[in-house]
Design a protein around this motif. Sequence first.
Motif, PDB file in Angstrom:
ATOM      1  N   GLY A 159       0.786  -1.237   0.000  1.00 14.64           N
ATOM      2  CA  GLY A 159       0.000   0.000   0.000  1.00 14.64           C
ATOM      3  C   GLY A 159       0.810   1.275   0.000  1.00 14.64           C
ATOM      4  N   ASP A 162      -7.871  -1.302   4.703  1.00 15.72           N
ATOM      5  CA  ASP A 162      -8.663  -0.797   3.584  1.00 15.72           C
ATOM      6  C   ASP A 162      -7.836   0.137   2.701  1.00 15.72           C
ATOM      7  N   GLY A 163      -7.146   1.080   3.321  1.00 13.94           N
ATOM      8  CA  GLY A 163      -6.333   2.023   2.564  1.00 13.94           C
ATOM      9  C   GLY A 163      -5.206   1.339   1.819  1.00 13.94           C
ATOM     10  N   GLU A 213      -6.742  -0.580  -1.210  1.00 13.35           N
ATOM     11  CA  GLU A 213      -7.113   0.374  -2.267  1.00 13.35           C
ATOM     12  C   GLU A 213      -5.868   0.827  -3.038  1.00 13.35           C
ATOM     13  N   GLN A 214      -4.772   1.115  -2.323  1.00 20.17           N
ATOM     14  CA  GLN A 214      -3.547   1.545  -3.000  1.00 20.17           C
ATOM     15  C   GLN A 214      -2.918   0.401  -3.786  1.00 20.17           C
ATOM     16  N   MET A 259      -4.501  -2.008  -5.284  1.00 19.15           N
ATOM     17  CA  MET A 259      -5.268  -2.163  -6.525  1.00 19.15           C
ATOM     18  C   MET A 259      -4.945  -1.022  -7.497  1.00 19.15           C
ATOM     19  N   THR A 260      -4.757   0.185  -6.986  1.00 20.49           N
ATOM     20  CA  THR A 260      -4.361   1.316  -7.832  1.00 20.49           C
ATOM     21  C   THR A 260      -2.997   1.044  -8.464  1.00 20.49           C
ATOM     22  N   TYR A 310     -10.089  -8.058   2.705  1.00 25.73           N
ATOM     23  CA  TYR A 310      -9.357  -7.928   1.440  1.00 25.73           C
ATOM     24  C   TYR A 310     -10.227  -8.411   0.278  1.00 25.73           C
ATOM     25  N   LEU A 317     -12.964  -5.950  -0.733  1.00 22.25           N
ATOM     26  CA  LEU A 317     -12.409  -4.794  -1.453  1.00 22.25           C
ATOM     27  C   LEU A 317     -11.944  -5.193  -2.848  1.00 22.25           C
ATOM     28  N   ARG A 318     -11.244  -6.315  -2.947  1.00 23.72           N
ATOM     29  CA  ARG A 318     -10.749  -6.812  -4.237  1.00 23.72           C
ATOM     30  C   ARG A 318     -11.899  -7.016  -5.219  1.00 23.72           C
ATOM     31  N   ARG A 372     -14.626  -5.545  -5.607  1.00 28.36           N
ATOM     32  CA  ARG A 372     -15.180  -4.324  -6.209  1.00 28.36           C
ATOM     33  C   ARG A 372     -14.464  -4.004  -7.516  1.00 28.36           C
ATOM     34  N   TYR A 373     -13.248  -4.479  -7.663  1.00 31.02           N
ATOM     35  CA  TYR A 373     -12.454  -4.195  -8.861  1.00 31.02           C
ATOM     36  C   TYR A 373     -12.645  -5.233  -9.960  1.00 31.02           C
TER      37      TYR A 373
END
Length: 133
Positions: free
Chosen positions: A41, A53-54, A57-58, A60-61, A93, A96-97, A99-100
């Motif tokens: 991240g 979470d943060g 998200e990073q 995946m970015t 995880y 969150l994953r 969602r992508y």
Amino acid sequence: MSSANLRHNPATMAAPTNNLYSHGVEVPAGSRRLYVAGQVGTRPDGTIAGDLDGQVEQIMTNIEAILADAGMDLGDVVKLNAYCLKSEDIMTYAALRNRYFKGAPPATTAVVVAGLALPEWLIEVDAVAEKTD
């Protein structure tokens, strides 16, 4: 995942949990393959989010940026490996994953490890992407 890639989820075994991953992904001959090193991240400025979470998200970015640099996108990912510090983080995880990854999810592995290279890292994810041009 590229439409040329085939998912394998045999009816003779338990279905993937909540259809959030594929048991197997077959890639056609002649595809380009990209191995994405373990991503953490870390933001472009070198800072790291203090929460899972943060960091996810990073991650995946970061993966999206690497894929884009290779002319690919998340739809071309055929395999993800996640390394979590705590077993209770795997479902966070995964949510969150997911969602992508819309539609046909990649083959996925998540494991709990004793530690990562830096103590502030809570998770690391690597990927394999395939694309038929």
